[in-house]
Design a protein around this motif. Structure first.
Motif, PDB file in Angstrom:
ATOM      1  N   SER A  76     -52.451  15.483  27.959  1.00 46.43           N
ATOM      2  CA  SER A  76     -53.253  16.660  27.661  1.00 46.43           C
ATOM      3  C   SER A  76     -54.034  17.159  28.867  1.00 46.43           C
ATOM      4  CB  SER A  76     -54.229  16.340  26.525  1.00 46.43           C
ATOM      5  OG  SER A  76     -55.159  15.355  26.947  1.00 46.43           O
ATOM      6  N   ALA A 111     -45.866  19.011  27.697  1.00 46.04           N
ATOM      7  CA  ALA A 111     -45.988  19.954  26.579  1.00 46.04           C
ATOM      8  C   ALA A 111     -45.075  19.534  25.430  1.00 46.04           C
ATOM      9  CB  ALA A 111     -45.652  21.368  27.048  1.00 46.04           C
ATOM     10  N   ASN A 130     -56.367  32.553  27.474  1.00 46.72           N
ATOM     11  CA  ASN A 130     -56.357  32.016  26.120  1.00 46.72           C
ATOM     12  C   ASN A 130     -57.284  32.833  25.225  1.00 46.72           C
ATOM     13  OD1 ASN A 130     -55.795  29.690  24.142  1.00 46.72           O
ATOM     14  ND2 ASN A 130     -58.026  29.682  24.252  1.00 46.72           N
ATOM     15  N   SER A 187     -44.749  28.011  20.721  1.00 44.38           N
ATOM     16  CA  SER A 187     -45.862  27.097  20.964  1.00 44.38           C
ATOM     17  C   SER A 187     -45.944  26.565  22.382  1.00 44.38           C
ATOM     18  CB  SER A 187     -45.778  25.915  19.989  1.00 44.38           C
ATOM     19  OG  SER A 187     -45.845  26.354  18.651  1.00 44.38           O
ATOM     20  N   VAL A 203     -49.274  25.592  24.648  1.00 47.29           N
ATOM     21  CA  VAL A 203     -49.615  24.189  24.913  1.00 47.29           C
ATOM     22  C   VAL A 203     -49.748  23.959  26.418  1.00 47.29           C
ATOM     23  CG1 VAL A 203     -48.817  21.795  24.708  1.00 47.29           C
ATOM     24  CG2 VAL A 203     -48.546  23.375  22.778  1.00 47.29           C
ATOM     25  N   GLN A 236     -52.961  25.447  27.578  1.00 50.58           N
ATOM     26  CA  GLN A 236     -54.096  24.623  27.163  1.00 50.58           C
ATOM     27  C   GLN A 236     -54.276  23.415  28.075  1.00 50.58           C
ATOM     28  OE1 GLN A 236     -56.142  25.380  24.450  1.00 50.58           O
ATOM     29  NE2 GLN A 236     -57.474  23.693  25.079  1.00 50.58           N
ATOM     30  N   ASN A 289     -57.961  22.222  29.458  1.00 54.27           N
ATOM     31  CA  ASN A 289     -58.575  20.952  29.079  1.00 54.27           C
ATOM     32  C   ASN A 289     -59.433  20.285  30.146  1.00 54.27           C
ATOM     33  OD1 ASN A 289     -57.614  21.100  26.470  1.00 54.27           O
ATOM     34  ND2 ASN A 289     -55.799  19.857  26.859  1.00 54.27           N
ATOM     35  N   TYR A 329     -51.726  24.929  19.876  1.00 56.99           N
ATOM     36  CA  TYR A 329     -52.154  23.625  20.402  1.00 56.99           C
ATOM     37  C   TYR A 329     -52.638  22.708  19.279  1.00 56.99           C
ATOM     38  CZ  TYR A 329     -54.009  20.166  23.647  1.00 56.99           C
ATOM     39  OH  TYR A 329     -54.255  18.996  24.340  1.00 56.99           O
ATOM     40  N   ASN A 364     -50.567  19.606  18.434  1.00 56.38           N
ATOM     41  CA  ASN A 364     -50.361  18.483  19.355  1.00 56.38           C
ATOM     42  C   ASN A 364     -50.694  17.141  18.711  1.00 56.38           C
ATOM     43  OD1 ASN A 364     -52.845  17.042  20.852  1.00 56.38           O
ATOM     44  ND2 ASN A 364     -53.500  19.087  20.190  1.00 56.38           N
TER      45      ASN A 364
END
Length: 676
Positions: free
Chosen positions: A224, A269, A368, A459, A463, A466, A470, A608, A611
């Protein structure tokens, strides 16, 4: 953190100026970690010392008597285990690998940076006690680049803890061993002899070794790109030598390694969505070398201040208790075991503080927010303006953003991340979507729900985006939680606000690493930051209300959305499940609900939230909170659900859902499809 600690040197740039062959062939005089005398210990010396140690010899005597097996046979088994575990050093291999790495790094990277002042200061302080390098772990490149950095600055290449995944790779296992890797099994299947030998080998390297030791406290790569909960196994083995008084001190050096673009980004991902990690193989390694044709931007190494075990534990421990008898029959006390988590978490926390936020981390946050909030797609000019705004915000929250020129850095983002974002002919920015054929990723082997091609295609870009959001989330998290709480209950005194904050922080304590003794401190820091950013105000009645920073307020809520949703869906699934349920079923049912919501298009669901890391983190923290009890047998995990604990958690989460997951989600979804 002082300005001098942020003085970065691009050490790969130096290789453009002279012959790489001459440089890798130079005479070396590397700085040792813990030099105790002549001759220097060799890999064979370490193995013999482990075999002949009183602890192993006594264990072999006991096994020999119990199992009626010759001690010589058992000693051969120990030597075989040591050959599997032990590192080697081959200077020719190190030099040739250094030469290859120079060429690869010059092709793939526009710069590899290190805070050189801290590194050189550390180098001058080495030699008096064991030194343990503890880098963050975001890529397989981490340990290779760490060794290359040590080779560059004439520090002895460390003995590196590596997983057995690499051991069986033809050619690669031996090459890694020759450059200092020692190997550990991820499980030892009740092989007590192996476990005893491995622990004694670590004890040997710490007490009698002269090399730094390097290990990843998170245990595995973070798919992640967030910090993971630290593992206590290796750090406990290392500290044993200090607790027993065999070394005067141990210095742990937290290191943050940050990437503009992660080599394994697409692989991660897919893994987060449930596609199994491909088995490491030499052929797979050579296939992966095709990435050297791509631009991965900059890499940043930040060496934090060493953490002295002696200073950290201070007078909390009484090491003289181990003077009462032979050391080889003693174990760590319960008090010693109890203080290890605090050190482990401090190392992870320091790694986070040492992080380098790059401009694409900010770009990812902005895109995002733009994509999921029914806004017109940004132009490049608008994006740059937003980056200036967000850079100011995150720096007020304590982050360090590395950029010399924002406009140039944004332009570089479109080059480095051209697989993920692009500028359309109308000068507006969008995510790049590529059709995904599930046959190529073995859909039948997915870890949880078999996601459709439609869902995967939609998706994966979210992902991947993201993953670059993170690394910055730990700066925003605490103020974001306060904002969400006050959106639900507009007026709270400090005690009420803390109680609600404590619930959410505890719920996300695995997702966003913390330990509960720190929560009060984190809360007070968050209040100060929130006040500075005008997110909250203190009324004359001594209660807190929301401030006048609506833009940042909404921005923070968008950040939390996928995590809140993952946890809420997982809790709903648990509430509606039988009392006993296996982990895979929870993951499958949670992903299925989320996929149905994504595919039907009636509401926006952040991809996300699918996940598996977050869903698994939720289950683990619910065990800690007493809402689940966990049982593992034959590689299968099952949970017993305590509904009387689950229901209140679900109700509390439900209160915050509408403030993180916007009520106009149907409109958002339709608008988003038009934009994409």
């Amino acid at each position: 953190m002082s300005d001098s600690s942020r003085n970065y040197e691009n050490f790969i740039e130096l290789r453009k100026r002279d012959s790489s062959f001459i440089w890798t062939s130079r005479k070396l005089n590397p700085q040792l970690a813990y030099y105790q005398g002549i001759p220097r210990p060799t890999p064979i010396f370490h193995k013999q010392n482990v075999l002949n140690s009183p602890r192993i010899q006594e264990l072999l005597d006991n096994i020999s008597k119990k199992q009626n097996v010759s001690k010589l046979v058992l000693e051969e088994k120990v030597l075989s285990v040591l050959d599997e575990i032990g590192y080697n050093k081959n200077l020719k291999v190190i030099r040739w690998l250094g030469l290859v790495l120079v060429e690869i790094c010059l092709r793939m990277s526009t710069g590899i940076y290190v805070n050189v002042d801290n590194l050189l200061k550390l180098k001058t302080e080495m030699g008096n006690c064991p030194v343990i390098f503890v880098p963050s772990h975001r890529s397989y490149a981490d340990f290779i680049l760490m060794s290359y950095l040590c080779f560059t600055y004439d520090i002895e290449i460390p003995a590196i803890a590596a997983g057995m995944d690499f051991h069986g790779m033809w050619g690669m296992g031996n090459m890694l061993r020759d450059t200092g890797a020692f190997f550990m099994r991820r499980s030892y299947n009740d092989d007590d002899l192996y476990w005893a030998v491995f622990k004694q080998y670590i004890y040997q390297l710490v007490t009698k070794g002269d090399l730094p030791i390097e290990f990843f406290i998170e245990g595995t790569r973070s798919r992640s790109n967030k910090s993971l909960i630290p593992k206590y196994g290796l750090i406990s083995m290392i500290l044993k030598a200090f607790f027993f008084g065999e070394v005067p001190d141990i210095k742990f050096v937290p290191i943050n390694i940050s990437y503009d673009r992660i080599l394994e980004e697409s692989l991660f991902a897919f893994e987060l969505l449930g596609v199994p990690k491909p088995k490491e193989s030499t052929s797979g390694f050579f296939k992966s070398l095709k990435v050297i044709k791509e631009n991965f931007g900059k890499i940043y190494f930040h060496f934090g201040q060493p953490i002295s075990a002696k200073r950290f534990f201070g007078d909390k421990l009484e090491r003289s208790v181990h003077n009462m008898g032979p050391l080889h029959v003693q174990e760590m006390t319960e008090k010693e075991k109890a203080v290890i988590p605090s050190l482990a978490h401090t190392i992870v926390h320091t790694q986070q503080k040492c992080g380098v936020i790059n401009v694409f981390n900010l770009v990812a946050l902005i895109l995002n927010d733009n994509l999921v909030n029914s806004k017109e797609l940004l132009t490049v000019k608008e994006l740059i303006e937003e980056v200036y705004w967000l850079k100011d915000v995150i720096q007020k929250l304590g982050a360090f953003v590395y950029t010399e020129n924002i406009e140039n850095s944004v332009d570089e983002c479109f080059v480095v991340h051209k697989n993920l974002i692009e500028v359309q002919p109308n000068n507006r920015i969008r995510l790049v979507h590529n059709n995904i054929i599930l046959d190529k990723i073995h859909s039948s082997k997915l870890k949880a729900h078999s996601l459709s091609e439609k869902c995967m295609t939609f998706s994966v870009p979210f992902v991947m985006l993201q993953m670059y959001i993170n690394p910055s989330l730990h700066y925003f998290l605490d103020v974001a939680l306060i904002v969400v709480i006050l959106k639900y209950q507009q007026d709270l005194d400090a005690e009420e606000l803390f109680n609600k904050y404590h619930f959410l922080r505890s719920l996300f304590s695995v997702e966003f690493v913390t330990i509960l003794p720190w929560v009060k401190m984190e809360f007070h820091n968050a209040l100060q930051y929130s006040t500075v950013l005008n997110l909250i105000q203190l009324t004359s009645a001594n209660s807190y209300i929301l401030g006048n920073n609506g833009k940042l307020e909404n921005f923070l809520c968008t950040m939390l959305e996928p995590f809140m949703l993952s946890y809420y869906i997982a809790v709903v699934v648990l509430e509606e499940s039988p009392v006993i349920i296996d982990e895979e079923t929870v993951l499958v049912n949670s992903q299925k609900i989320l996929e149905d919501k994504i595919n039907n298009g009636n509401e926006f669901v952040h991809p996300y939230s699918l996940n598996l890391d977050s869903l698994t983190n939720c289950l683990n923290v619910l065990v800690t909170l007493g809402a689940l009890s966990k049982t593992r047998s034959r590689n299968k995990i099952t949970y017993e659900i305590r509904r009387q604990e689950i229901v209140p958690i679900k109700e509390k989460l439900r209160n915050y859902m509408s403030y993180c997951c916007s009520e106009d989600s149907c409109i958002k979804m339709k608008y988003l499809k038009n934009k994409l």
